[in-house]
Design an enzyme around this catalytic site. Structure first.
Site, mmCIF file in Angstrom:
data_model
loop_
_atom_site.group_PDB
_atom_site.id
_atom_site.type_symbol
_atom_site.label_atom_id
_atom_site.label_comp_id
_atom_site.label_asym_id
_atom_site.label_seq_id
_atom_site.Cartn_x
_atom_site.Cartn_y
_atom_site.Cartn_z
ATOM 1 N N CYS A 103 -1.661 2.409 4.636
ATOM 2 C CA CYS A 103 -2.797 2.214 3.739
ATOM 3 C C CYS A 103 -3.250 3.543 3.150
ATOM 4 O O CYS A 103 -3.001 4.614 3.709
ATOM 5 C CB CYS A 103 -3.952 1.547 4.477
ATOM 6 S SG CYS A 103 -3.666 -0.205 4.829
ATOM 7 N N HIS B 229 -8.844 1.767 1.055
ATOM 8 C CA HIS B 229 -10.080 1.478 1.791
ATOM 9 C C HIS B 229 -10.779 2.762 2.228
ATOM 10 O O HIS B 229 -10.222 3.868 2.124
ATOM 11 C CB HIS B 229 -9.785 0.579 2.996
ATOM 12 C CG HIS B 229 -8.883 1.210 4.022
ATOM 13 N ND1 HIS B 229 -9.304 2.144 4.935
ATOM 14 C CD2 HIS B 229 -7.565 1.016 4.278
ATOM 15 C CE1 HIS B 229 -8.308 2.508 5.710
ATOM 16 N NE2 HIS B 229 -7.237 1.842 5.339
#
Length: 235
Positions: free
Chosen positions: A211, A195
Site C-alpha cells: 500500500c 491511505h
C-alpha cells in the site's frame, strides 16, 4: 677513705676541664676535606661534575590533539536515534513542483523509487507529497482507478497477511491508532490502497505490504482533491 674520694674527684674535674677546653679549641678548626670514593658512580653523583648532562631528559613538546572521524565500529556502537523524534525531511512535505511526467491533469502518479506521489495539475505543475511504499518483495507497478473512498476506515488484514503475522486481528475499527489512518482510497479490485498512517516517521521509506501510505494530514488533503474514478499510475 675520705682522702681517696677527694683525690678521685679532683682527677675527674681536671679531665672535664681539659676536654671542654679541647672542644672549644677544635670548634674553630677547618673540617677535613670530603673525598669521594671511586665506586660512587650513581647518576646523581656524576651530575656534580661540571659539563655532565642531567639524567632527566628534557620533556618533548606534545603535538596538539586532532579530531578524526569515528570508525565504522564506533558508529555502530553509537546510541541509536529514535526515528519518531526526527522531523520529516523538507522534500517530503506537500509542495507545488514543475512536472513533465506521465498522466493527465487530475490523475495521480506514484514514483515508488523516489517515494513521491504527484497529483498532476495543469500547465506543467503537480502537487507533490512524500509517501511510504512497499518493502522489498512487496513492490508493484500498474495502473488502476480509485473505486472507493473512506474516512477513518476499518482495517481488515488480508488472509495472506494474517498468515505471515498470526497476531493480527481479523478487524480493527477505524481511529487514530488504526494502520489505515484518517483516510483511504481503494485501488480497483486490488488489496492496495492509498491511505494514512499512525506511523508518520515511516514516510519516505519502503515499509508497507504494497500500500501507499501518507501522513494523515496529507492523505486528508489529497482525499478532498480527488474523486472516485481518478486514474492512478504506479511506477
Amino acid at each position: 677513705m675520705r682522702a681517696a674520694a677527694l683525690f678521685l674527684a679532683g682527677v675527674a674535674a681536671v679531665v672535664v676541664a681539659t676536654g671542654s677546653a679541647a672542644a672549644q679549641a677544635g670548634r674553630y678548626l677547618a673540617p677535613p676535606p670530603v673525598v669521594l670514593s671511586p665506586n660512587l658512580t650513581d647518576p646523581w653523583v656524576m651530575q656534580l661534575q661540571p659539563g655532565n648532562v642531567p639524567i632527566y631528559a628534557t620533556p618533548q613538546a606534545r603535538s596538539p590533539r586532532t579530531w578524526s572521524a569515528p570508525t565504522g565500529a564506533e558508529t555502530k556502537t553509537a546510541r541509536k536515534v529514535d526515528p519518531r523524534s526526527l522531523p520529516l525531511a523538507p522534500e517530503l512535505l506537500p509542495q507545488e513542483v514543475a512536472y513533465n511526467g506521465p498522466g493527465v491533469p487530475g490523475s495521480i502518479v506514484i514514483d515508488t523509487v523516489n517515494r513521491f506521489l504527484y497529483l498532476v495539475e495543469r500547465d506543467g505543475v503537480a502537487r507533490r507529497y512524500g509517501v511510504g511504499v512497499g518493502r522489498p518483495g512487496f513492490t508493484w507497478a500498474g495502473e488502476h482507478r480509485i473505486t472507493r473512498k473512506a474516512e477513518w476506515p476499518d482495517w481488515r488484514p488480508p488472509v495472506e497477511m494474517r498468515r505471515r503475522q498470526p497476531g493480527l486481528p481479523v478487524m480493527m475499527p477505524g481511529g487514530p491508532k488504526n494502520p489505515l489512518g484518517a483516510r483511504a482510497m481503494y485501488l480497483g479490485s486490488t488489496l492496495y490502497r492509498i491511505h494514512g498512517t499512525a506511523e508518520p516517521w515511516t514516510i519516505g521509506h519502503a515499509v508497507s505490504s504494497g500500500c501507499i501510505r501518507m501522513r494523515n494530514e496529507d492523505v486528508t488533503d489529497l482525499y478532498e482533491r480527488v474523486k472516485v474514478g481518478t486514474r492512478v499510475i504506479v511506477l
